[in-house]
Design a protein around this motif. Structure first.
Motif, PDB file in Angstrom:
ATOM      1  N   SER A 100       0.709  -1.380  -0.048  1.00  0.00           N
ATOM      2  CA  SER A 100       0.095   0.256  -0.043  1.00  0.00           C
ATOM      3  C   SER A 100       1.075   1.605  -0.031  1.00  0.00           C
ATOM      4  O   SER A 100       1.951   0.746   0.389  1.00  0.00           O
ATOM      5  N   ILE A 101       0.447   2.503  -0.668  1.00  0.00           N
ATOM      6  CA  ILE A 101       0.701   3.918  -0.388  1.00  0.00           C
ATOM      7  C   ILE A 101       0.726   4.830   1.439  1.00  0.00           C
ATOM      8  O   ILE A 101       2.032   5.368   0.465  1.00  0.00           O
ATOM      9  N   GLU A 102       0.753   4.379   1.832  1.00  0.00           N
ATOM     10  CA  GLU A 102       0.291   4.371   2.869  1.00  0.00           C
ATOM     11  C   GLU A 102       2.155   5.476   3.763  1.00  0.00           C
ATOM     12  O   GLU A 102       2.392   5.678   4.507  1.00  0.00           O
ATOM     13  N   SER A 103       3.029   3.826   3.541  1.00  0.00           N
ATOM     14  CA  SER A 103       4.046   3.940   3.975  1.00  0.00           C
ATOM     15  C   SER A 103       4.913   3.141   3.436  1.00  0.00           C
ATOM     16  O   SER A 103       4.834   3.052   1.897  1.00  0.00           O
ATOM     17  N   ASN A 104       5.737   3.037   4.143  1.00  0.00           N
ATOM     18  CA  ASN A 104       7.407   2.885   3.355  1.00  0.00           C
ATOM     19  C   ASN A 104       7.658   1.142   3.612  1.00  0.00           C
ATOM     20  O   ASN A 104       6.893   0.678   4.424  1.00  0.00           O
ATOM     21  N   ILE A 105       8.531   0.941   2.455  1.00  0.00           N
ATOM     22  CA  ILE A 105       9.176  -0.585   2.659  1.00  0.00           C
ATOM     23  C   ILE A 105      10.924  -0.600   3.493  1.00  0.00           C
ATOM     24  O   ILE A 105      11.091   0.972   3.393  1.00  0.00           O
ATOM     25  N   THR A 106      11.690  -1.082   3.648  1.00  0.00           N
ATOM     26  CA  THR A 106      12.307  -1.684   4.349  1.00  0.00           C
ATOM     27  C   THR A 106      12.853  -2.931   4.390  1.00  0.00           C
ATOM     28  O   THR A 106      12.093  -3.750   4.376  1.00  0.00           O
ATOM     29  N   TYR A 107      14.337  -3.284   4.551  1.00  0.00           N
ATOM     30  CA  TYR A 107      14.084  -4.646   4.633  1.00  0.00           C
ATOM     31  C   TYR A 107      14.831  -4.979   5.738  1.00  0.00           C
ATOM     32  O   TYR A 107      14.950  -3.963   6.967  1.00  0.00           O
ATOM     33  N   ASP A 108      14.684  -6.086   6.239  1.00  0.00           N
ATOM     34  CA  ASP A 108      15.148  -6.906   7.485  1.00  0.00           C
ATOM     35  C   ASP A 108      16.203  -6.462   7.064  1.00  0.00           C
ATOM     36  O   ASP A 108      17.408  -6.004   7.005  1.00  0.00           O
ATOM     37  N   THR A 109      17.305  -6.658   9.253  1.00  0.00           N
ATOM     38  CA  THR A 109      18.568  -6.888   9.062  1.00  0.00           C
ATOM     39  C   THR A 109      19.550  -7.709   8.110  1.00  0.00           C
ATOM     40  O   THR A 109      20.434  -7.551   8.187  1.00  0.00           O
ATOM     41  N   SER A 110      19.104  -8.717   8.191  1.00  0.00           N
ATOM     42  CA  SER A 110      19.674  -9.792   7.271  1.00  0.00           C
ATOM     43  C   SER A 110      19.509  -9.699   5.871  1.00  0.00           C
ATOM     44  O   SER A 110      20.522  -9.953   5.288  1.00  0.00           O
ATOM     45  N   GLY A 111      18.738  -8.682   5.840  1.00  0.00           N
ATOM     46  CA  GLY A 111      18.918  -8.795   3.707  1.00  0.00           C
ATOM     47  C   GLY A 111      17.825  -9.525   2.973  1.00  0.00           C
ATOM     48  O   GLY A 111      17.928  -9.545   1.720  1.00  0.00           O
ATOM     49  N   LYS A 112      17.121 -10.931   3.421  1.00  0.00           N
ATOM     50  CA  LYS A 112      16.658 -11.676   3.249  1.00  0.00           C
ATOM     51  C   LYS A 112      14.839 -11.453   2.797  1.00  0.00           C
ATOM     52  O   LYS A 112      14.662 -11.903   1.793  1.00  0.00           O
ATOM     53  N   LEU A 113      15.032 -10.675   3.433  1.00  0.00           N
ATOM     54  CA  LEU A 113      13.391  -9.896   3.870  1.00  0.00           C
ATOM     55  C   LEU A 113      13.184  -8.618   4.348  1.00  0.00           C
ATOM     56  O   LEU A 113      14.060  -8.042   4.033  1.00  0.00           O
ATOM     57  N   LEU A 114      11.328  -9.177   3.081  1.00  0.00           N
ATOM     58  CA  LEU A 114      11.671  -6.858   2.544  1.00  0.00           C
ATOM     59  C   LEU A 114      10.053  -6.989   3.716  1.00  0.00           C
ATOM     60  O   LEU A 114       9.483  -7.248   3.113  1.00  0.00           O
ATOM     61  N   LEU A 115      10.359  -5.722   3.532  1.00  0.00           N
ATOM     62  CA  LEU A 115       8.829  -5.351   4.946  1.00  0.00           C
ATOM     63  C   LEU A 115       8.031  -4.589   4.074  1.00  0.00           C
ATOM     64  O   LEU A 115       8.827  -3.474   4.328  1.00  0.00           O
TER      65      LEU A 115
END
Length: 892
Positions: free
Chosen positions: A19-34
Motif C-alpha cells: 500500500s502507498i501509505e507507508s515505506n518499505i524496508t529490508y530486515d537486518t539480514s537482507g533476506k526479507l522485505l517488509l
C-alpha cells in the motif's frame, strides 16, 4: 428495550502486495522485505517472490481499520520490527512468531516516521501532531516528548556520537535536539519549501536533506570528544574571536554545499546504503537518482585535480592578457591543501527509472557479488520491484506481483450464492474466489464504475466512465457486447426484484430502465445476452446512487446536490465532536504557544485502555478496603471469644489485600502506567503509597515500586508536603527504597563482573581473542584513517608548528604572563607526581598479589595473553622444524 445490531468486520484482504501509505524496508539480514499491506505488514521473501508471513492482530477490534504508515527494523535483532499506524499507535512485532509484543500509545495523529538508534535501545517517532516521542524499547515506556515544530514531522535521524537527534518538518526547518538536556540546540533554515526527508551516512560525516527545492543540501556533522572539543576537521579562514567560539559551541550541523537534482519533482526519500558509498534520492515521480559517495582520499585527489585545472586556466588567461598588453592580475591562491567541496564528494552515478510512480525505496544491507548495491522499490500500482545497481547501469532483477488490480478498485459485487466476486478498475474486470482469494478471470474493459451479476450468475454487467454498458461472459472470461447507454458516466446500477432487468443512473441527469434479451450471433448457432432500454426518467442533477424497493414499487435516487448536503452535515458533526472533546479537556487551560527553542512534555497519552486500567485499580482498592474492614471485625470478634474461622471474599482469589492491589497494578501495561496513575484521585494515591512498603519486599517488583513512587511524588508533591500525616510514610519509603535500589545495583554489578571474568576465561582458552565485532570494526576503520592521514601532505602540519612557535615566543615575551606560567608549572608538576606515585603503588600491590598467588598455586601465575603468545611460538617452531628436515636431507 435493548436492541441488537449486526456488526460487520473485515475477514480477509486479497491481491494486496504493498500500500502507498507507508515505506518499505529490508530486515537486518537482507533476506526479507517488509511492505505495508493496508492494516497489516507483509514479510516477503525476495528471492522466492512469496509472502512468507503477514503480521496482523489476532484479536477482534470494533474500531476502523488502521493503516500502517511507517515501518522500521530493530538494528540489534533480526526478528523484531516496529510499525506505526494511522491512530498514532506503535507496535513492536516478532517476525518469527508473527505476534505483537508491545503496543505504544503516545501520538494523537498518524505516525509519519520511525527511527532506531544503532543499538536499538531507543526509538524516535514523529507524527502529524507535530511532536517527537522518545521510547525506551526494552522498558516499553515513553521517555519524553519533544515539541517545537509548527507542522508535521517528516523524518528523523540519530547522531549517536553526541546523543543528539535531528528532525525535519513541513515547517521548512531542521532542529537538532540534545537528548541529555532535552532541549533544541540548533535550528536550521534555508529551505524554501517543506523538508520531506533527511539521512546520515554510516560514518556520520554528512547529513543530507531533500525538499521540493531543486537542490539537495548537505551538512557536515561536528563531533565532540570527552573534553567537549570538536574533533571534526574544519577549515578556518580568519582567527576566531571569543564571540564566534561561543556562537559555534552549539553548532552541530554546518552547511557543506548543495547539488542540483535532475528531477523537478519534490524529494520523497533520501537514503544512504549500509556501507555509505551510495546515496539514493527518490523523487515523487518515476525516477531515483543514485549518487556515489567518494571517500576522503578520493575527494582530496579530485579537489586537487580541480584546483590544478583552475590554475592552468588562470595561467593561460594571464599569458593571453600579457600578449595583448593587459597587466591586470587575479589574486593568487594559497599554497595550502585544496578545499574539498560537495561536488568532490558526491557524484551522480545513474538514474533508475520505473514504469509507474514510486512510493518508497530501500537499500538492501547485503550486497551481491555482481553489483555494488541492491535497491527495492514500491510502486503505486501494487508492485514491488528490485533493481541491481552497477557502476554503469541498473537492471531490474525481481518483480513481485499478484493477480490484483493495478489501480483503484471502483466497485465490487457478489454472485447470488456468494461463490464469485466481481471487481472493476480503470482497465479490467476481475472474477475472484472470495473464499480462497484467488483470481479466476481477468477481462479487459473500460473504466468500470459499477457492476452487477445477472440472475443465474452466468453474465455480468459493468457500467463504465464513458457511459457504456459492457456485458461480460463469466465462464469464458470475455466481453460479449458493449451498449452505448448514457452520454455521461454510469454511476450506479441496481437489479430489479423480478430479475428481468435493471436500472442505471448517470451524470447525464437520466435514470434508465433496462430489460434482458437474448440475441443470436450472425452465422453461429449460439446466442448471448443483450439489453434494451424500455424507459427513461430525467432528473434535475447528476445521479449518484439508485435503489429499488424489495417489491419494485418505489425507486430512490440520490442526486449530487443531496450528496453534498449530506457530506456537509457529516463534516459539521465531526467538527462538533472534536470541539466537544477539546472543550472538556482544555476549556479552562490557557493557550500557550511553543517557545522557539522547543519544549519537553510527557510521552504517553490518555486512551481507553488507561481509563479502564484506572477503574480497575480503584475497584481493587475498594475491594481491599472492604476486606480489611472484615478482617478487623473478625479480630474484634475473636477477642470477644467468638473464634469463628475467617473466610476471605471470593473476589480476592485467596490473596491478601495488599497482594490483590499489586496484582491489579501489575496488569497495567508499562507504557500506560504513568497515564493510569495520572487519573487516580489523591486519596487513592495515598492508599497505594501505604502499600509500597509491603510490595518492596518482593525482589521482582522493586522496579515497579520505584516507578510508582516516582510518578506519584511528582504528581502530588504539593499535597504530600502539606499533609503532615504523610511525612512518616515518606521517610520510611525513602530509607526502604534506597536500600532496595542499592541491592539491585550491587546484583547487576556482580553479574557484569562475572560476565567480564567469563569473557577473559574464554579469551585465554581460545586461539582467537574474544572481541566484539563492532569494536573490531571500529579499530580497523581507525587504522585506515590513520594511514590516509599519514599519506597526506605535511605542509599544513609544518605551517601549524611554525605558527605555534611564533605564538609561544609571543607568550614568553609577555611579562604579565610569567607569574601565571610559573604557578601552572608548580601545580602541574605536583599533580603529575601524585599520579605517578599512585600508579607505582598500584603496580607494586599487583606484583605482590601475583607472587602470593604463584606461591600458593602449583602452576605459575601468568597473563593469559602471554600464555597465548608462548603457545603460538611453540607451534610455529614445530612447523619450521618439520619443514627444515626436507632441505637438510637434500643437502646431505
Amino acid at each position: 428495550m435493548v436492541k441488537s445490531y449486526l456488526r460487520y468486520e473485515q475477514k480477509a484482504a486479497f491481491g494486496v502486495i504493498t500500500s502507498i501509505e507507508s515505506n518499505i524496508t529490508y530486515d537486518t539480514s537482507g533476506k526479507l522485505l517488509l511492505a505495508p499491506a493496508l492494516d497489516k505488514v507483509g514479510v516477503w521473501n525476495v528471492r522466492q517472490g512469496v509472502c512468507a508471513k503477514t503480521l496482523s492482530l489476532l484479536t477482534e477490534s470494533s474500531g476502523p481499520v488502521l493503516a500502517v504508515t511507517a515501518i522500521a527494523p530493530v538494528p540489534s535483532s533480526a526478528n523484531l520490527i516496529a510499525s506505526g499506524h494511522a491512530d498514532g499507535s506503535i507496535r513492536i512485532w516478532n517476525c518469527e512468531t508473527g505476534k505483537c509484543d508491545t503496543t505504544l500509545n503516545g501520538h494523537k495523529g498518524a505516525v509519519t516516521i520511525l527511527r532506531f538508534n544503532k543499538t536499538g535501545s531507543l526509538l524516535a517517532s514523529g507524527s502529524k501532531d507535530n511532536d517527537i516521542v522518545l521510547w525506551d524499547v526494552l522498558g516499553e515506556v515513553g521517555l519524553f516528548r519533544l515539541r517545537g515544530h509548527r507542522d508535521q514531522v517528516t523524518d528523523l535521524a540519530f547522531l549517536d556520537s553526541g546523543n543528539k537527534l535531528v528532525s525535519a518538518s513541513k515547517d521548512k526547518f531542521l532542529r537538532v535536539w540534545d537528548l541529555d538536556t532535552k532541549h533544541c540546540t540548533q535550528i536550521i533554515g534555508g529551505h524554501h519549501s517543506e523538508v520531506w526527508s533527511i539521512d546520515v551516512d554510516p560514518d556520520q560525516r554528512y547529513l543530507v536533506t531533500g525538499s521540493a527545492d531543486l537542490e539537495l543540501r548537505f551538512y557536515t556533522i561536528k563531533h565532540e570528544n570527552v573534553d567537549g572539543q570538536s574533533v571534526s576537521e574544519t577549515i578556518k579562514t580568519d582567527t576566531d574571536n571569543k564571540d564566534s567560539s561561543v556562537e559555534n559551541k552549539w553548532e552541530t550541523l554546518k552547511l557543506f554545499g548543495e547539488i542540483q537534482r535532475q528531477s523537478k519533482d519534490r524529494v520523497a526519500t533520501v537514503r544512504f546504503n549500509k556501507t555509505g558509498n551510495l546515496l539514493a534520492c527518490q523523487a515523487a515521480g518515476k525516477t531515483v537518482e543514485v549518487y556515489r559517495v567518494l571517500d576522503e582520499a578520493e575527494s582530496k585527489r579530485k579537489a586537487k585535480r580541480r584546483t590544478n585545472r583552475k590554475k592552468e586556466k588562470k595561467s593561460s588567461k594571464t599569458v593571453d592578457a600579457t600578449e595583448n598588453g593587459n597587466t591586470d592580475h587575479e589574486p593568487k591562491e594559497d599554497g595550502n591543501l585544496p578545499m574539498v567541496t560537495v561536488s568532490d564528494v558526491f557524484k551522480l552515478l545513474q538514474t533508475v527509472r520505473a514504469s509507474k510512480k514510486i512510493c518508497s525505496i530501500s537499500f538492501s544491507p547485503v550486497t551481491s557479488k555482481n553489483s555494488i548495491a541492491t535497491l527495492a522499490l514500491s510502486l503505486n500500482n501494487n508492485l514491488l520491484e528490485v533493481y541491481s545497481i552497477n557502476t554503469d547501469s541498473s537492471t531490474k532483477t525481481i518483480s513481485i506481483e499478484l493477480q490484483g488490480h493495478r489501480s483503484d478498485v471502483r466497485s465490487v459485487t457478489l454472485s447470488s450464492n456468494s461463490t464469485l466476486l466481481m471487481s472493476t478498475s480503470h482497465n479490467s474486470v476481475k472474477i475472484w474466489n472470495p473464499s480462497t482469494g484467488s483470481c479466476l478471470r481477468t477481462i479487459d474493459s473500460g473504466y468500470g464504475l459499477c457492476s452487477l451479476f445477472v440472475p443465474g450468475d452466468r453474465y455480468g454487467v459493468v457500467g463504465t466512465k464513458s457511459g457504456s454498458l459492457e456485458i461480460i461472459d463469466v465462464r469464458s472470461g470475455t466481453s460479449v457486447e458493449e451498449v452505448k447507454a448514457h452520454t455521461g458516466s454510469v454511476q450506479s446500477i441496481v437489479s430489479l426484484p423480478d430479475g428481468n432487468g435493471f436500472v442505471t443512473g448517470s451524470t447525464d441527469h437520466d435514470v434508465k430502465f433496462w430489460e434482458y434479451e437474448t440475441t443470436k450471433v450472425p452465422g453461429q448457432d449460439s446466442a448471448h445476452l443483450t439489453v434494451s432500454n424500455v424507459r427513461t426518467l430525467p432528473m434535475n442533477d447528476d445521479v449518484i446512487v439508485v435503489a429499488v424497493s424489495p417489491t419494485g414499487s418505489y425507486l430512490a435516487v440520490a442526486l449530487l446536490n443531496c450528496f453534498i448536503e449530506e457530506e456537509k452535515e457529516e463534516r459539521l458533526n465531526k467538527m462538533f465532536d472534536a470541539d466537544l472533546e477539546n472543550s472538556l479537556e482544555n476549556r479552562y487551560l490557557p493557550q500557550q504557544e511553543l517557545p522557539e527553542e522547543g519544549a519537553v512534555a510527557v510521552a504517553g497519552k490518555k486512551t481507553k485502555e488507561t481509563l479502564s486500567a484506572t477503574d480497575k485499580i480503584i475497584e481493587a482498592l475498594d475491594i481491599a478496603s472492604e476486606e480489611l474492614k472484615r478482617m478487623a471485625e473478625h479480630e474484634e470478634e475473636k477477642r470477644r471469644g467468638n473464634g469463628a474461622e475467617f473466610r476471605s471474599h471470593f473476589t480476592m482469589k485467596g490473596l491478601s489485600p495488599s497482594e490483590y492491589i499489586l496484582r491489579a497494578v501489575s496488569e497495567v501495561k508499562t507504557n500506560d502506567l504513568e497515564q493510569t496513575l495520572l487519573a487516580l484521585p489523591f486519596a487513592d494515591a495515598l492508599k497505594i503509597l501505604s502499600h509500597l512498603k509491603d510490595w518492596s519486599l518482593n525482589p521482582d517488583k522493586v522496579e515497579l515500586v520505584c516507578r510508582i513512587a516516582t510518578v506519584l511524588l511528582q504528581l502530588h508533591h504539593n499535597q504530600l508536603v502539606a499533609t503532615a500525616s504523610t511525612r512518616p510514610l515518606l521517610a520510611l519509603l525513602r530509607d526502604i527504597l534506597h536500600a532496595k535500589v542499592k541491592e539491585c545495583k550491587d546484583t547487576i554489578g556482580f553479574n557484569l563482573a562475572a560476565m567480564d571474568h567469563l569473557k577473559q576465561l574464554m579469551a585465554s582458552k581460545s586461539d582467537a581473542p574474544f572481541r566484539d565485532a563492532k569494536t573490531k570494526l571500529l579499530e580497523i576503520r581507525a587504522q585506515q584513517s590513520k594511514r590516509v592521514e599519514a599519506r597526506g601532505d605535511t605542509k599544513s602540519q609544518r605551517s601549524k608548528k611554525k605558527k605555534q612557535k611564533k605564538d609561544d615566543g609571543h607568550l614568553v615575551a609577555t611579562a604579565s604572563t610569567r607569574p601565571l606560567l610559573a604557578l601552572l608549572r608548580d601545580i602541574l608538576h605536583a599533580r603529575v607526581k601524585e599520579c605517578k606515585d599512585t600508579i607505582g603503588f598500584n603496580l607494586a600491590a599487583m606484583d605482590h598479589l601475583k607472587q602470593l598467588m604463584a606461591s600458593k598455586s602449583d602452576a605459575p601465575f601468568r597473563d593469559p595473553n602471554t600464555k597465548l603468545l608462548e603457545i603460538r611460538a611453540q607451534q610455529s617452531k614445530r612447523v619450521e622444524a618439520r619443514g627444515d628436515t626436507k632441505s637438510q636431507k637434500s643437502k646431505k
